[in-house]
Design an enzyme around this catalytic site. Structure first.
Site, short mmCIF file in Angstrom:
data_model
loop_
_atom_site.label_atom_id
_atom_site.label_comp_id
_atom_site.label_asym_id
_atom_site.label_seq_id
_atom_site.Cartn_x
_atom_site.Cartn_y
_atom_site.Cartn_z
N LYS A 99 0.82 -1.22 0.00
CA LYS A 99 0.00 0.00 0.00
C LYS A 99 0.85 1.27 0.00
CE LYS A 99 -4.27 -1.99 1.68
NZ LYS A 99 -3.86 -3.39 1.87
C1 PLP Z 1 -4.55 -4.47 1.32
C2 PLP Z 1 -3.79 -5.74 1.22
C3 PLP Z 1 -4.17 -6.77 0.32
C4 PLP Z 1 -5.41 -6.66 -0.53
O1 PLP Z 1 -5.23 -5.76 -1.58
P1 PLP Z 1 -6.49 -5.24 -2.43
O2 PLP Z 1 -5.94 -4.21 -3.33
O3 PLP Z 1 -7.45 -4.68 -1.42
O4 PLP Z 1 -7.05 -6.41 -3.14
C5 PLP Z 1 -3.39 -7.90 0.24
N1 PLP Z 1 -2.30 -8.06 1.01
C6 PLP Z 1 -1.91 -7.11 1.90
C7 PLP Z 1 -0.72 -7.36 2.75
C8 PLP Z 1 -2.63 -5.92 2.03
O5 PLP Z 1 -2.24 -4.99 2.91
#
Ligand code: PLP
Length: 435
Positions: A107
């Site tokens: 993220k």
């Molecule tokens: C947010 C997150 C996901 C999911 O990602 P999306 O874009 O919501 O599908 C998967 N793995 C981790 C570690 C995350 O923080």
């Protein structure tokens, strides 16, 4: 570039409006009106480009003429001092490590771009803006880290008291400065309801500029396309079919991959890897999208029962179930299988993977078993550092794992949260006191 709402193709707004509003007035999500092509020439020489150069090329195409090239270059160099290395763990198998940013999860790529872009867009504004984020973990830390010390921006994070891990809590409560962490006496839904009520309140709307930086903001979404290109750039043999396996929850990561595909990245198949929250694989199988309450799992960042970005995926793929099924394979896996997979990956490939990546591994393996492909470039997106899930991972691999300095250092800092009830009146009073 102009942006449409997934609820109405005729709505057309500027980058500024799409980014600062976050969500369209009709409740739809913003999407760029065109998905520009990267072009054969660029693609042919992509392996000679750095991550930041790729980020520049892609964002220049998406943002079009909204930001002068020099400013865009500076912006990118300021936010990305890390990239996404591709680690080959077997003949056909690679891991794209997305956890080298400051909060050790993918993220960071989107949150840092969004922060820099918002800050750029409001640079001549008179008033401060306040960004509200309800978080149950990863999102909060990525956003707090990205906006920390940015001028004219205040961050208010709401998290449920006692419902997130100690490390997660430290990661969002130790900033201070322009970041306030509110420890809400309630659950995650209460936090979300407070944020929603905040955006809807007339008095607040008049007295301050409130915005959101959650994962549906287009400024957080499209930068995630950068690492699909960079992953491709690092492949040794680009002629083998390329399969990206994406651990998915709210499906923003996968949406960005499909944008990269539509921009010309030659991808053979996407895999939407899910945990017990199986709304998407059920849709592929039946054609019916039926949101459900989320179920708690060990890959908790994927515990989403109503993935917001589903509408973006169908919108990119012509609202056709048939086309979606051709481009994406999907399967759901239990916690027990996930733990077994972490162990198997360690034993077979001497690689330590986090629970989210392990779900990606399982889904890729299942796709290969079904199609009997022999030569391919399998790329698993490793979305978080395994140390963020230290208890689960250590138990699965039966050994101690190293804790990165970035995690241990926040355990030594002072927690700076402010307790608050789950009543809107208290939250509103707090927001008004910020002015
Ligand atoms: C947010 C997150 C996901 C999911 O990602 P999306 O874009 O919501 O599908 C998967 N793995 C981790 C570690 C995350 O923080």
């Amino acid at each position: 570039m102009r942006f449409y709402s997934t609820k109405n193709r005729n709505i057309s707004v500027t980058l500024r409006e799409a980014v600062l509003k976050g969500i369209a007035a009709d409740g739809g999500l913003y999407m760029p009106e065109q998905i520009p092509s990267i072009g054969k020439d660029k693609l042919n020489r992509i392996s000679s480009l750095s991550f930041n150069e790729i980020a520049f090329e892609i964002s220049r195409l998406i943002l079009d003429s909204d930001i002068p090239e020099k400013d865009l270059k500076d912006l990118i160099d300021k936010i990305y001092s890390f990239s996404s290395p591709l680690i080959k763990i077997d003949e056909n198998l690679n891991v794209l490590e997305l956890f080298h940013g400051p909060t050790l999860a993918f993220k960071d790529f989107g949150a840092r771009f969004a922060a820099a872009l918002i800050s750029y867009l409001i640079r001549d504004e008179e008033t401060d803006i306040t960004i509200l984020v309800a978080t149950s973990g990863d999102t909060g830390s990525a956003v707090a880290s990205a906006f920390y010390k940015m001028p004219k921006i205040k961050i208010v994070l709401l998290y449920p008291s006692g419902k997130i891990s100690e490390i997660q809590e430290r990661q969002i409560t130790t900033y201070g400065e322009n970041v306030t962490a509110l420890e809400v006496e309630g659950n995650f839904d209460d936090c979300q309801l407070l944020v929603k009520a905040g955006f809807a309140d007339e008095e607040l709307k008049q007295k301050m500029i409130l915005t959101s930086a959650n994962s549906i903001n287009i400024a957080r979404l499209f930068p995630q396309a950068f690492y699909y290109f960079f992953g491709y750039a690092q492949l040794e043999d680009k002629s083998k079919p390329i399969i990206f396996s994406v651990p998915s929850g709210n499906f923003g990561n996968l949406t960005a991959g499909i944008m990269a595909f539509k921009m010309g990245l030659p991808i053979y198949k996407f895999i939407a890897a899910t945990n017990a929250n199986d709304v998407f694989p059920y849709y592929l199988k039946t054609g019916n999208f039926i949101p459900k309450p989320s179920v708690k799992t060990i890959s908790n960042a994927m515990d989403v029962g109503n993935p917001s970005n589903f509408v973006r995926i169908t919108s990119l793929l012509g609202n056709s179930h048939e086309l979606v099924s051709r481009v994406i394979f999907s399967e759901s896996f239990s916690d027990q299988l996930t733990i077994n997979a972490i162990k198997e990956i360690k034993e077979k490939f001497n690689y330590i993977m986090d629970p989210h990546g392990a779900v990606g591994y399982l889904a890729l393996k299942s796709f290969i078993a079904e199609t009997e492909l022999e030569n391919y470039n399998g790329i698993i997106l490793e979305t978080a550092h395994p140390a963020k899930f230290v208890t689960i991972v250590e138990r699965a691999v039966n050994q101690k794992i190293e804790m990165p300095e970035l995690l241990t250092s926040c355990l030594e800092k002072k927690k700076l949260s402010q307790k608050i009830s789950n009543r809107f009146s208290d939250f509103k009073e707090f927001l008004l006191s910020l002015n």
